[in-house]
Design an enzyme around this catalytic site. Structure first.
Site, PDB file in Angstrom:
ATOM      1  N   ASP A  61       0.819  -1.206   0.000  1.00  0.00           N
ATOM      2  CA  ASP A  61       0.000   0.000   0.000  1.00  0.00           C
ATOM      3  C   ASP A  61       0.855   1.259   0.000  1.00  0.00           C
ATOM      4  O   ASP A  61       0.447   2.298  -0.518  1.00  0.00           O
ATOM      5  CB  ASP A  61      -0.937   0.007   1.214  1.00  0.00           C
ATOM      6  N   VAL A 173     -10.360   5.993   2.481  1.00  0.00           N
ATOM      7  CA  VAL A 173      -9.271   5.043   2.248  1.00  0.00           C
ATOM      8  C   VAL A 173      -8.394   4.933   3.492  1.00  0.00           C
ATOM      9  O   VAL A 173      -8.027   3.840   3.924  1.00  0.00           O
ATOM     10  CB  VAL A 173      -8.423   5.470   1.030  1.00  0.00           C
TER      11      VAL A 173
END
Length: 283
Positions: A61, A173
């Protein structure tokens, strides 16, 4: 190769030799289905899509966050391939590429928009630094690690004064990142909202606040520690001086993540957060 596949840009962190080698080992499988127009292994260099319509970001990520920040206002859709550990954003396993890429090549994928934030340090009425973020803006107390006081204003109105180890403004997010670790709520990723959380607040009645992403969030630290700093997506933007204000607003930039058949929001939460059935429990 399908008749009109989108040109692709490969992105990975070339400063990590092991990750770079794994990313390059996937190139042949990608090139069988998509025309690769360029490779970007320096995630801090100025962004040039070089005619690509889609980016394939390979890593964890962190790679996705750096790629999104690097694209700035010139966002192109991203396919996240997980070469790391958890992989909320980089959600596609390398073993699944041959099943996933045909959908991308035939343009049968979905694009999910994710809001981004512009995070600024304002000093004496002047903006001295600004950083684009996808996950969160965090004010951390820093050395000598005593609590700080932070005044939170929303659309100019004083909302609260917090005594804590810092403050966090997270996007949907980012709600599954640092915000989740400090007990904040999870926001569905397509919501136009932000969550404001205090980090280790002194008062037990302090709770996270969720509000519209269209508002202006301003956090002022009247008396910061020498090490008090603004961090955006895990990167230090700058140290805060007395009376500095951190301003967070919705950015015009929109991060676009490619999703394919079989990928769903709650499936991701279930698998990544271990929300599955307990071992030994009857079906």
């Amino acid at each position: 190769m399908p008749a009109d596949p989108p040109p692709a840009l490969l992105m990975y962190d070339g400063s990590r030799p092991e990750l770079a080698a794994r990313a390059e080992s996937l190139r042949p499988a990608i090139e069988r289905l998509l025309p690769v127009v360029a490779t970007e292994s320096d995630l801090d260099a100025p962004f040039d899509p070089q005619g690509a319509e889609i980016a394939i970001a390979m890593g964890g990520d962190g790679t996705i966050l750096r790629s999104a920040r690097r694209m700035g206002a010139d966002q192109i859709p991203v396919v996240g391939v997980n070469l790391g550990k958890l992989g909320f954003l980089a959600g596609i396993h390398p073993d699944d590429l041959e099943a996933v890429l045909p959908q991308v090549a035939e343009r049968k994928h979905r694009l999910v928009n994710h809001l981004m934030i512009d995070c600024s340090i304002v000093r004496g009425g002047e903006t001295v630094q600004t950083r684009l973020g996808l996950n969160e803006a965090a004010i951390l107390a820093g050395e000598p690690f005593r609590m700080i006081e932070v005044d939170l204003r929303i659309d100019g109105a004083l909302a609260a004064t917090y005594s804590s180890d810092g403050m966090l403004v997270a996007t949907p997010v980012g709600s599954t990142a640092h915000n989740l670790a400090i007990g904040g709520p999870i926001l569905r990723k397509d919501l136009a909202a932000l969550v404001v959380s205090a980090i280790n607040p002194h008062t037990l009645t302090v709770r996270p606040v969720i509000d519209s992403a269209e508002r202006v969030y301003e956090m002022t630290v009247p008396d910061p520690n020498p090490g008090t700093a603004l961090m955006v997506d895990g990167q230090v933007v700058g140290l805060l001086k007395p009376a500095d204000t951190v301003r967070v607003v919705r950015s015009p930039a929109v991060f676009q993540l490619v999703e394919v058949a079989g990928q769903t929001y709650y499936r991701t939460l279930r698998e990544k957060l271990g929300w599955g059935r307990q071992p030994g429990r009857r079906k």
